[in-house]
Design a protein around this motif. Structure first.
Motif, PDB file in Angstrom:
ATOM      1  N   TRP A  20      45.282  34.550  42.449  1.00 16.51           N
ATOM      2  CA  TRP A  20      45.222  35.911  43.188  1.00 16.51           C
ATOM      3  C   TRP A  20      46.661  36.585  42.907  1.00 16.51           C
ATOM      4  O   TRP A  20      47.536  36.036  43.187  1.00 16.51           O
ATOM      5  CB  TRP A  20      44.712  35.581  44.633  1.00 16.51           C
ATOM      6  CG  TRP A  20      45.071  36.866  45.433  1.00 16.51           C
ATOM      7  CD1 TRP A  20      44.428  38.070  45.347  1.00 16.51           C
ATOM      8  CD2 TRP A  20      45.881  36.879  46.531  1.00 16.51           C
ATOM      9  NE1 TRP A  20      44.788  38.564  46.412  1.00 16.51           N
ATOM     10  CE2 TRP A  20      45.840  38.186  47.356  1.00 16.51           C
ATOM     11  CE3 TRP A  20      47.073  36.122  47.304  1.00 16.51           C
ATOM     12  CZ2 TRP A  20      46.208  38.606  48.406  1.00 16.51           C
ATOM     13  CZ3 TRP A  20      47.230  36.482  48.727  1.00 16.51           C
ATOM     14  CH2 TRP A  20      47.188  37.792  49.038  1.00 16.51           C
ATOM     15  N   ARG A  68      42.235  34.241  48.183  1.00 19.69           N
ATOM     16  CA  ARG A  68      43.570  34.843  48.507  1.00 19.69           C
ATOM     17  C   ARG A  68      44.089  33.731  49.579  1.00 19.69           C
ATOM     18  O   ARG A  68      44.696  33.950  50.706  1.00 19.69           O
ATOM     19  CB  ARG A  68      43.277  36.055  49.463  1.00 19.69           C
ATOM     20  CG  ARG A  68      42.898  37.284  48.444  1.00 19.69           C
ATOM     21  CD  ARG A  68      42.747  38.386  49.210  1.00 19.69           C
ATOM     22  NE  ARG A  68      41.396  38.349  50.093  1.00 19.69           N
ATOM     23  CZ  ARG A  68      41.067  39.399  51.159  1.00 19.69           C
ATOM     24  NH1 ARG A  68      41.982  40.114  51.470  1.00 19.69           N
ATOM     25  NH2 ARG A  68      39.964  38.994  51.674  1.00 19.69           N
ATOM     26  N   CYS A 104      46.106  43.426  44.610  1.00 19.93           N
ATOM     27  CA  CYS A 104      45.081  43.265  45.752  1.00 19.93           C
ATOM     28  C   CYS A 104      45.041  44.658  46.654  1.00 19.93           C
ATOM     29  O   CYS A 104      46.057  45.018  47.144  1.00 19.93           O
ATOM     30  CB  CYS A 104      44.919  42.144  46.603  1.00 19.93           C
ATOM     31  SG  CYS A 104      43.869  41.924  47.920  1.00 19.93           S
ATOM     32  N   VAL A 105      43.875  45.033  46.899  1.00 24.39           N
ATOM     33  CA  VAL A 105      43.879  46.282  47.661  1.00 24.39           C
ATOM     34  C   VAL A 105      43.195  45.918  49.103  1.00 24.39           C
ATOM     35  O   VAL A 105      42.628  46.784  49.989  1.00 24.39           O
ATOM     36  CB  VAL A 105      43.041  47.564  47.079  1.00 24.39           C
ATOM     37  CG1 VAL A 105      43.786  48.009  45.841  1.00 24.39           C
ATOM     38  CG2 VAL A 105      41.622  47.244  46.693  1.00 24.39           C
ATOM     39  N   GLY A 106      42.767  44.566  49.213  1.00 20.11           N
ATOM     40  CA  GLY A 106      42.263  44.289  50.593  1.00 20.11           C
ATOM     41  C   GLY A 106      40.817  44.667  50.929  1.00 20.11           C
ATOM     42  O   GLY A 106      40.514  44.742  52.081  1.00 20.11           O
ATOM     43  N   CYS A 107      40.150  44.920  49.734  1.00 26.88           N
ATOM     44  CA  CYS A 107      38.492  45.402  49.957  1.00 26.88           C
ATOM     45  C   CYS A 107      37.704  44.178  50.458  1.00 26.88           C
ATOM     46  O   CYS A 107      36.841  44.571  50.926  1.00 26.88           O
ATOM     47  CB  CYS A 107      38.215  45.963  48.743  1.00 26.88           C
ATOM     48  SG  CYS A 107      37.901  44.618  47.553  1.00 26.88           S
ATOM     49  N   ASP A 108      37.984  43.051  50.260  1.00 30.75           N
ATOM     50  CA  ASP A 108      37.174  41.752  50.851  1.00 30.75           C
ATOM     51  C   ASP A 108      36.039  41.541  50.199  1.00 30.75           C
ATOM     52  O   ASP A 108      35.098  40.716  50.588  1.00 30.75           O
ATOM     53  CB  ASP A 108      36.901  42.015  52.551  1.00 30.75           C
ATOM     54  CG  ASP A 108      37.912  41.822  53.347  1.00 30.75           C
ATOM     55  OD1 ASP A 108      39.261  41.191  52.770  1.00 30.75           O
ATOM     56  OD2 ASP A 108      37.878  41.947  54.490  1.00 30.75           O
ATOM     57  N   SER A 109      35.898  42.110  48.834  1.00 31.02           N
ATOM     58  CA  SER A 109      34.676  42.019  47.945  1.00 31.02           C
ATOM     59  C   SER A 109      34.697  40.552  47.785  1.00 31.02           C
ATOM     60  O   SER A 109      33.349  40.060  47.757  1.00 31.02           O
ATOM     61  CB  SER A 109      34.920  42.672  46.841  1.00 31.02           C
ATOM     62  OG  SER A 109      34.717  44.162  47.060  1.00 31.02           O
ATOM     63  N   CYS A 110      35.929  39.903  47.440  1.00 29.37           N
ATOM     64  CA  CYS A 110      35.768  38.562  46.950  1.00 29.37           C
ATOM     65  C   CYS A 110      35.297  37.613  48.147  1.00 29.37           C
ATOM     66  O   CYS A 110      34.380  36.787  47.787  1.00 29.37           O
ATOM     67  CB  CYS A 110      37.298  37.958  46.514  1.00 29.37           C
ATOM     68  SG  CYS A 110      38.561  38.510  47.780  1.00 29.37           S
ATOM     69  N   CYS A 131      35.942  41.767  41.580  1.00 31.52           N
ATOM     70  CA  CYS A 131      37.215  42.498  42.189  1.00 31.52           C
ATOM     71  C   CYS A 131      37.665  43.687  41.501  1.00 31.52           C
ATOM     72  O   CYS A 131      37.792  43.753  40.379  1.00 31.52           O
ATOM     73  CB  CYS A 131      38.541  41.418  42.037  1.00 31.52           C
ATOM     74  SG  CYS A 131      39.916  42.408  42.520  1.00 31.52           S
ATOM     75  N   PRO A 132      37.543  44.749  42.281  1.00 31.78           N
ATOM     76  CA  PRO A 132      37.719  46.034  41.761  1.00 31.78           C
ATOM     77  C   PRO A 132      38.949  46.550  41.210  1.00 31.78           C
ATOM     78  O   PRO A 132      39.181  47.414  40.409  1.00 31.78           O
ATOM     79  CB  PRO A 132      37.108  47.145  42.836  1.00 31.78           C
ATOM     80  CG  PRO A 132      37.467  46.427  44.077  1.00 31.78           C
ATOM     81  CD  PRO A 132      37.334  44.958  43.690  1.00 31.78           C
ATOM     82  N   ALA A 133      39.996  45.708  41.796  1.00 32.51           N
ATOM     83  CA  ALA A 133      41.435  45.825  41.383  1.00 32.51           C
ATOM     84  C   ALA A 133      42.032  45.076  40.275  1.00 32.51           C
ATOM     85  O   ALA A 133      43.227  45.139  39.895  1.00 32.51           O
ATOM     86  CB  ALA A 133      42.295  45.726  42.806  1.00 32.51           C
ATOM     87  N   ALA A 189      42.578  41.971  40.581  1.00 33.11           N
ATOM     88  CA  ALA A 189      43.693  41.158  41.407  1.00 33.11           C
ATOM     89  C   ALA A 189      43.421  39.528  41.181  1.00 33.11           C
ATOM     90  O   ALA A 189      44.192  38.846  41.417  1.00 33.11           O
ATOM     91  CB  ALA A 189      43.772  41.640  42.863  1.00 33.11           C
ATOM     92  N   LEU A 190      42.326  39.237  40.405  1.00 32.99           N
ATOM     93  CA  LEU A 190      41.609  37.726  40.474  1.00 32.99           C
ATOM     94  C   LEU A 190      41.672  37.402  38.770  1.00 32.99           C
ATOM     95  O   LEU A 190      41.158  38.324  38.189  1.00 32.99           O
ATOM     96  CB  LEU A 190      40.449  37.733  41.012  1.00 32.99           C
ATOM     97  CG  LEU A 190      40.280  38.011  42.505  1.00 32.99           C
ATOM     98  CD1 LEU A 190      38.997  37.813  43.325  1.00 32.99           C
ATOM     99  CD2 LEU A 190      41.499  36.848  43.409  1.00 32.99           C
TER     100      LEU A 190
HETATM  101  S1  SF4 Z   1      40.230  41.720  48.586  1.00 35.04           S
HETATM  102 FE1  SF4 Z   1      39.542  40.275  47.072  1.00 35.04          FE
HETATM  103  S2  SF4 Z   1      38.207  41.602  45.808  1.00 35.04           S
HETATM  104 FE2  SF4 Z   1      39.456  42.921  47.144  1.00 35.04          FE
HETATM  105  S3  SF4 Z   1      41.108  43.537  45.725  1.00 35.04           S
HETATM  106 FE3  SF4 Z   1      42.003  41.956  47.066  1.00 35.04          FE
HETATM  107  S4  SF4 Z   1      41.313  39.959  45.621  1.00 35.04           S
HETATM  108 FE4  SF4 Z   1      40.046  41.694  44.713  1.00 35.04          FE
END
Ligand code: SF4
Ligand code: SF4
Length: 280
Positions: free
Chosen positions: A70, A92, A75-81, A55-57, A59-60
């Protein structure tokens, strides 16, 4: 107090039933469809932690009990997770009470006709849905169930008494293709189709048409059309690879189904009696 895992809430949707609706997507499913567009909703999170460091932010994180939590604010909503999760899950997910959900639904209430519950497979939360729908109907709003047909509505019809009906996916005819496509037989799905028709709670049926699968597509469409006739709308849905897991795109197709090809099956459905068949 009862809680259910909620993956996502869309306050205003015009594609999840008639009119403007709030759509609630629950986490967890009974099938594992190869063409699932939201595979991150299939399983509950196992807290394996793989996504935490990705998670780049920030948030986890883990809580004291080792559960992945979470932080929605960070969270920036990047969906990497969800991209790195090997378990078709997501961190999430919010475990909400009926009252938590009602707070959100009341905010949308002046602008919506009703709510639609989906997933995953929302009927896994049957008791929760009964309570939720009872409250939503007090607002004078309608309640629809988007289901894969794996819940035995005849054995436990209570949810139908507090809802307008079911939007049912019939993904294949029974047989080998069904076992490959959804890892399941169609026996209960087709029983539900007949039962929901008999109690006037079948709102619509949907079948996805896959490119080049002439036999499998035709078998599915004939099966549905033979059951529903003109009793309800029948949506012939073009397969679209967006969101489908890459390993399954190789089997099902890396391009979407052409409209003209899907129209062939809508015509077939109408010839077999499903007068309200159309392509979407
Ligand atoms: S979408 Fe997932 S990986 Fe991206 S910022 Fe939110 S929790 Fe972190
Ligand atoms: S979402 Fe997936 S990767 Fe992240 S902790 Fe849960 S199971 Fe593991």
């Amino acid at each position: 107090m009862m809680r259910a895992p909620v993956a996502k809430i869309i306050p205003f949707s015009n594609v999840d039933g008639p009119g403007n609706r709030t759509s609630v997507f629950f986490q967890g499913c009974t099938f594992n469809c190869l063409f699932c567009h939201n595979p991150e909703t299939i399983h509950l999170c196992k807290s394996c932690g793989i996504c935490v460091e990705k998670c780049p932010a920030g948030a986890l994180s883990f809580d004291a009990s080792g559960t992945v939590v979470w932080n929605s604010t960070a969270c920036v909503g990047c969906d990497s997770c969800i991209h790195v999760c090997p378990h078709d899950s997501s961190p999430r997910v919010r475990w909400l009470t009926v009252e938590d959900l009602m707070k959100e639904i009341r905010r949308s209430a002046p602008y919506i006709d009703g709510i639609t519950t989906s997933g995953g497979e929302c009927t896994l939360q049957n008791e929760f849905l009964i309570e939720l729908f009872t409250e939503v109907r007090k607002l004078g709003k309608t309640c629809l169930i988007d289901s894969n047909g794996s819940f035995d509505f005849e054995a436990d019809p209570r949810i139908l008494t507090v809802s307008e009906g079911v939007m049912l996916d019939v993904k294949a005819a029974d047989g080998a293709w069904s076992n490959i496509l959804i890892s399941h037989t169609q026996e209960l799905v087709l029983k539900n189709l007949d039962y929901l028709l008999s109690v006037n709670k079948l709102h619509e049926v949907r079948t996805v048409i896959f490119p080049g699968r002439d036999t499998e597509n035709a078998e599915a469409v004939r099966t549905v059309a033979g059951h529903i006739g003109s009793a309800c709308p029948y949506k012939i849905i073009r397969y679209r690879p967006f969101g489908v897991r890459e390993r399954y795109q190789k089997l099902l197709g890396e391009f979407e189904t052409e409209t003209e090809y899907a129209e062939r099956f809508a015509r077939l459905a109408r010839e077999c009696g499903a007068a309200k068949a159309f392509v979407v």
